[in-house]
Structures are given as structure tokens and as C-alpha cells.
Design an enzyme around this catalytic site. Structure first.
Site, short mmCIF file in Angstrom:
data_model
loop_
_atom_site.label_atom_id
_atom_site.label_comp_id
_atom_site.label_asym_id
_atom_site.label_seq_id
_atom_site.Cartn_x
_atom_site.Cartn_y
_atom_site.Cartn_z
N ARG A 155 0.69 -1.28 0.31
CA ARG A 155 -0.36 -0.08 0.31
C ARG A 155 1.02 1.03 -0.20
NH1 ARG A 155 -4.95 -0.78 3.81
NH2 ARG A 155 -6.20 0.62 2.13
N ASP A 345 -13.06 -5.35 -1.37
CA ASP A 345 -14.04 -5.77 -0.27
C ASP A 345 -14.94 -6.52 0.06
OD1 ASP A 345 -11.94 -3.58 0.27
OD2 ASP A 345 -13.33 -2.41 0.10
N1 EPU Z 1 -1.25 1.64 -4.96
C1 EPU Z 1 -0.57 2.13 -5.18
N2 EPU Z 1 -0.14 3.56 -5.25
C2 EPU Z 1 -0.95 4.32 -4.51
C3 EPU Z 1 -1.95 3.84 -4.12
C4 EPU Z 1 -2.36 2.63 -4.73
O1 EPU Z 1 0.89 0.74 -5.91
O2 EPU Z 1 0.13 5.74 -4.26
C5 EPU Z 1 -1.78 0.32 -5.20
C6 EPU Z 1 -1.98 -0.29 -3.35
O3 EPU Z 1 -0.98 -0.50 -3.01
C7 EPU Z 1 -3.51 -1.21 -4.60
C8 EPU Z 1 -4.26 -0.48 -4.78
O4 EPU Z 1 -3.25 0.35 -5.70
O5 EPU Z 1 -2.82 -2.38 -4.03
C9 EPU Z 1 -5.27 -0.61 -5.24
O6 EPU Z 1 -5.40 0.98 -3.75
P1 EPU Z 1 -6.41 2.21 -4.02
O7 EPU Z 1 -5.91 3.09 -4.14
O8 EPU Z 1 -7.33 2.19 -4.49
O9 EPU Z 1 -6.97 1.71 -2.13
P2 EPU Z 1 -7.44 2.54 -1.22
O10 EPU Z 1 -7.28 4.02 -1.08
O11 EPU Z 1 -5.97 2.25 -0.34
C10 EPU Z 1 -9.78 1.82 -0.46
C11 EPU Z 1 -10.47 2.21 0.57
C12 EPU Z 1 -10.60 0.39 0.75
C13 EPU Z 1 -10.66 -0.24 -1.01
C14 EPU Z 1 -9.96 0.23 -1.67
C15 EPU Z 1 -10.13 -0.16 -3.03
C16 EPU Z 1 -10.54 3.36 1.64
C17 EPU Z 1 -10.36 4.13 3.55
N3 EPU Z 1 -10.06 2.27 1.52
O12 EPU Z 1 -8.40 2.29 -0.42
O13 EPU Z 1 -11.47 -0.21 2.02
O14 EPU Z 1 -10.63 -1.68 -1.19
O15 EPU Z 1 -10.15 1.94 -1.86
O16 EPU Z 1 -11.69 -0.59 -3.57
O17 EPU Z 1 -11.12 4.52 1.51
C18 EPU Z 1 -11.94 -1.86 3.54
O18 EPU Z 1 -13.20 -1.02 3.59
O19 EPU Z 1 -11.71 -3.27 4.01
C19 EPU Z 1 -11.09 -1.44 2.15
C20 EPU Z 1 -9.31 -2.00 2.03
#
Ligand code: EPU
Length: 474
Positions: A155, A345
Site C-alpha cells: 500500500r 472488499d
Molecule cells: N496503490 C499504489 N500506489 C498508491 C496508491 C495505491 O501502488 O499511491 C496500489 C495499492 O497498493 C493497491 C491498489 O493500488 O494495491 C489499490 O489501492 P487504492 O489506493 O485504490 O485503495 P485505498 O485508497 O488504499 C480504498 C479503501 C479500501 C478499498 C480500496 C479499493 C479507504 C479508506 N479504503 O483503499 O477499503 O479496498 O480503496 O476499493 O477508502 C476496506 O474498507 O476494507 C478497505 C480496505
């Protein structure tokens, strides 16, 4: 049917916070360990109310930092460990966050002056990092610790930083210090996301809403929670075109203002209860739910043999009773994808369900690199699952059998924890799910809602459970 006490009002009391910016403790959760003790094999019935979306609420709470003038009144913010932590993050930089009555959370960031939110709080939740964009846009600089959240892979935050750099920011990687152009605010710019990251999209949109000029974001995440944040910012005076699509055009405003806003219903909580009905071969209704937001889940459950009926503009009935299914549910395959694909999720909850379906199935997790911690726990309940890389091969069961038996398991993360509870509801005998602080992070009064549906679920502390189930502790 067992009854539950009415849902309690929002409290959002500040927990003890320090203004320290020391190294974050990413996994720290309340030290008292509660367990859910589930007596499985019982059908559920009735209606379950769905709370406001956790992930939308977290983004909107960060978005309140864009409103330098006047308070924001939010309805539908779920009372969760994660939203309370986010409220504490805002308080640590001088925001006022108070529950006005049962439904309304008032957030006033007019007096925020500090640009270094509490590291310890940021280190608990992924969404803590969402404050970076609004802070650097509003104050010209911000220093934010690396975020925490579920341990489901590396992440990184590279896309957040690159997006801000496209708006003129200068980042110092190690401290995650970000400075606006010339130490001032941000300037409009274009950015293409290599991957449609939810958090990076939200960060860019919040920052660009206050940047000087026009910004364009392509390959933006299209998750409903991103669209909800966009609607919130528009309600506060932002100018954003393309909400809910992959291209967002944002004309920056000098100032955003307080507004009233209602958080959308939680599609992941809804999907989890849909899976609960399926795994217990039951019929329940749920509302409010926005049917298109759970369309992939509806398709997969229908493929399994369930009947999903829209019974109102924002209400669904999910039936998996033998009269509908013919007795068994059939296996189906899943590949998780960014929205509108199948939600990561809901992957763990569907895996629990698939262990009870007839036939073998394959789940490919393509969003997070390490979101299979629930597999080993499901195997303790008798599930037949093999994992190769990010793909799980699920053996399923034979006609007329539910293959799971009760046991002791531990929640490693939020959705995996919910999946274990669902498995326990289907399993024969008693299942104990430990470390349910993980579930409390993201499901509002989970066991109360399950009780409302007639499940036999009890929350107990470690000590109380020890007294009640000595055999399991041997
Ligand atoms: N990623 C990168 N670089 C970045 C950002 C993300 O490589 O700068 C990668 C992550 O490592 C991952 C992928 O992109 O492999 C997806 O990550 P994303 O940024 O889309 O997810 P997030 O913003 O960290 C939110 C939700 C998650 C949900 C994901 C996908 C929040 C607080 N969290 O996470 O929710 O799974 O989007 O829909 O909004 C949950 O509720 O259980 C949860 C984990």
C-alpha cells in the site's frame, strides 16, 4: 427471533490523543480483545438497516479540511473505530468535531492552523493520509506520517505524491513533507493515474479543488465513494466536472464553504449482509442500498442460485432458501477489480460463502497484493482452499452438505474478520472469532444487526469467553 437493543446514538467522543509526531504504530488497536462467539447453523430472517459508507465518510471527513469558512454538517457518518480515529486526526490539528444529535456530525475546520496531524492516529488508518492534499492546498505545506490500515499488501503512497507534484507540490520523501509551489498553495495541472487508486484520486480532487487554475485527472477511480466525495466538495462550492467517471476536470476555488451533506449507504456492508443471507440459506431484506453499487455481488449471488429482488427504490430482498435454490448453492468464480468490477472488499466474504457451495471455484485478487489472510482461518473451520500467488482455489462442498465446523479463528483484517463471522454462522457448533477490533473498525454494530436478524452471536471479552468455553481453551 432474538432482539437487540436499539442502535445507540453517535458519540464521537475524543479519545486521548497526543500531538506527538513520533513514529507511527500502524497496527495499534484497543488493547481489550473482544470475541464474537457464534452458534452456527441457524437461518436468519427479517430486515437489516445499512449504515453510511465507511470509506465515503473517511474521505469526506478529510474533505472538511477544504472548507475554511463555516462548519460542515454530515449525516450518515457511521460510528466506527476508523471514523472516530479520523475525527481525532482532525482534532489533532485544531478542528472541532462534535455530534450535534443522533444523526448529525458537525465538523468545523475554520480554526485549523497546524499542518502536522497526530502521527499516532494517522498510523492507525489508511485514510489518515487523505488529509495531506487538503492541508498542502490550503496552507502551502503539510507533514503527514505514513498511514496504517489493514495489512493487505504494501500500500504505497507514490501516486498520491505524484498527483500533488503535478499540482506544483514539492515532496520530501522521508518525512512525507509536501510544500506547495513556492511555499504557497497549489497550481492547476494535469495528471494521469497509472492505476485508478481510490485514495490517490481523492487526494488529487481535494487538492485541485483549491489549486489556482484548472486541473485534469485521467484514469481516475470511479468508486461510488470517490463520487460521493466529489458531490460533497461541489456542495461546498467546488467546481468539478465528471463525477463518477474516469476523467475529472476541476476548476480550483480560493475558498470552500461549510455545507450539509449525507453520506451514501455502505455498499460493502450491504454486500456482506447479502453474503450472510446466502451462506445461511436464508431470506432477508436490506435498506438503504443503491442497487447498481452492489450489481456485481447481485450477479454472482444470482449465478449461485440466490434470488435478489429490488423491493423498493433503495431496498433489496436476498433469498437463498431451499425453495428458491433447490437446496444447494452453486460455485462461481471472482476476479476483484476497481469499480465497476467486483469489489475487493467483498472477496473474503464471498470466499467464505464459496466454501459452502457445490463445485470448485477460483478467486483472483487483483487489487491488493496480500489479501488472503482469512484463508488459513477458514481452513481451521474445515474449508478446502489452496492459494497460489494471489489466486485461491476453493474446493467447495458436496450436495446437501455445509462443510464447515465451528472452531477458534482470529480476524487479521476488517473484511477477512467479517468473512469469519459469516463462516461461523454457517458452521456446525460454536465458532469464536478473536480480535474483532478489526471488525469494529468498519462495521457499525455488526453483532447487534446480526442479532436483529436472529443470529446467535455474542460479544465477549477474552476473560468471559475463557469461563464459558473451557474446552476450547484446553
Ligand atoms: N496503490 C499504489 N500506489 C498508491 C496508491 C495505491 O501502488 O499511491 C496500489 C495499492 O497498493 C493497491 C491498489 O493500488 O494495491 C489499490 O489501492 P487504492 O489506493 O485504490 O485503495 P485505498 O485508497 O488504499 C480504498 C479503501 C479500501 C478499498 C480500496 C479499493 C479507504 C479508506 N479504503 O483503499 O477499503 O479496498 O480503496 O476499493 O477508502 C476496506 O474498507 O476494507 C478497505 C480496505
Amino acid at each position: 427471533m432474538a432482539t437487540a437493543s436499539p442502535l445507540l446514538p453517535l458519540t464521537f467522543l475524543p479519545s486521548k490523543i497526543s500531538a506527538s509526531t513520533s513514529t507511527p504504530q500502524r497496527t495499534s488497536l484497543p488493547s481489550i480483545d473482544h470475541k464474537l462467539v457464534i452458534s452456527g447453523g441457524r437461518p436468519i430472517s427479517g430486515h437489516v438497516p445499512i449504515s453510511g459508507s465507511k470509506n465515503s465518510a473517511l474521505a469526506v471527513l478529510a474533505g472538511t479540511l477544504c472548507c475554511s469558512s463555516g462548519p460542515v454538517a454530515l449525516r450518515g457518518v457511521p460510528n466506527l473505530l476508523d471514523t472516530r480515529t479520523m475525527a481525532d486526526v482532525l482534532r489533532s490539528i485544531g478542528a472541532r468535531v462534535e455530534a450535534e444529535d443522533r444523526d448529525v456530525l458537525v465538523v468545523d475546520t475554520s480554526d485549523v492552523g497546524v499542518t502536522e496531524p497526530c502521527s499516532e492516529k494517522i498510523g492507525r488508518i489508511r485514510a489518515g493520509f487523505f488529509v495531506l492534499g487538503p492541508l498542502v492546498a490550503r496552507f502551502g505545506k503539510a507533514e503527514v506520517a505514513m498511514p496504517g490500515g489493514c495489512r493487505i499488501g504494501l500500500r504505497p503512497v507514490d501516486l498520491y505524491i505524484k498527483g500533488l507534484e503535478a499540482l506544483g507540490a514539492v515532496a520530501e520523501d522521508e518525512k512525507v513533507c509536501v510544500y506547495g509551489a513556492n511555499g504557497k498553495g497549489l497550481v492547476g495541472g494535469s495528471f494521469h493515474l497509472d492505476y485508478p487508486s481510490v485514495g490517490a484520486t481523492e487526494t488529487f480532487v481535494m487538492a485541485a479543488s483549491m489549486a489556482d487554475g484548472v486541473s485534469v485527472l485521467t484514469n481516475a477511480a470511479m468508486e461510488p465513494e470517490v463520487a460521493d466525495l466529489t458531490k460533497f466538495l461541489i456542495a461546498c462550492g467546488a467546481c468539478i466536472e465528471g463525477a463518477g467517471t474516469s476523467t475529472l476536470v476541476i476548476t480550483g476555488r480560493k475558498k470552500l464553504y461549510g455545507a450539509e451533506f449525507t453520506i451514501l449507504p455502505d455498499r460493502i456492508e450491504a454486500g456482506t449482509f447479502m453474503a450472510a443471507a446466502a451462506i445461511t440459506r436464508s431470506c432477508i431484506s436490506l435498506s438503504p442500498v443503491i442497487p447498481p453499487h452492489v450489481a456485481r455481488m447481485t450477479e454472482k449471488l444470482t449465478e449461485a442460485g440466490c434470488k435478489i429482488t429490488q423491493i423498493g427504490p433503495s431496498a433489496l430482498e436476498v433469498s437463498a432458501v431451499p425453495e428458491v435454490t433447490g437446496g444447494d448453492l452453486q460455485a462461481f468464480n471472482i476476479k476483484t477489480l476497481p469499480y465497476p468490477g467486483f469489489a475487493t472488499d467483498l472477496q473474503a466474504q464471498c470466499m467464505a460463502l464459496l466454501t459452502t457451495c457445490v463445485g470448485s471455484s477460483i478467486i483472483e485478487e487483483s487489487v491488493f497484493e496480500n489479501r488472503m489472510h482469512h484463508v488459513e482461518e477458514l481452513k481451521k473451520l474445515g474449508a478446502d482452499i489452496k492459494v497460489v500467488g494471489n489466486t485461491a482455489f476453493i474446493g467447495g462442498t458436496k450436495p446437501g452438505r455445509i462443510a464447515l465446523t465451528g472452531g477458534r479463528v482470529r480476524a487479521a483484517d476488517l473484511r477477512g474478520g467479517a468473512a469469519l463471522v459469516l463462516a461461523g454462522m454457517a458452521a456446525s457448533g460454536i465458532t469464536e472469532v478473536e480480535n474483532i477490533a478489526q471488525i469494529d473498525r468498519g462495521y457499525e454494530r455488526f453483532e447487534e444487526k446480526l442479532l436483529l436478524l436472529g443470529a446467535d452471536v455474542k460479544r465477549e471479552t477474552e476473560a468471559a469467553v475463557s469461563n464459558l468455553h473451557p474446552v476450547l481453551l484446553a
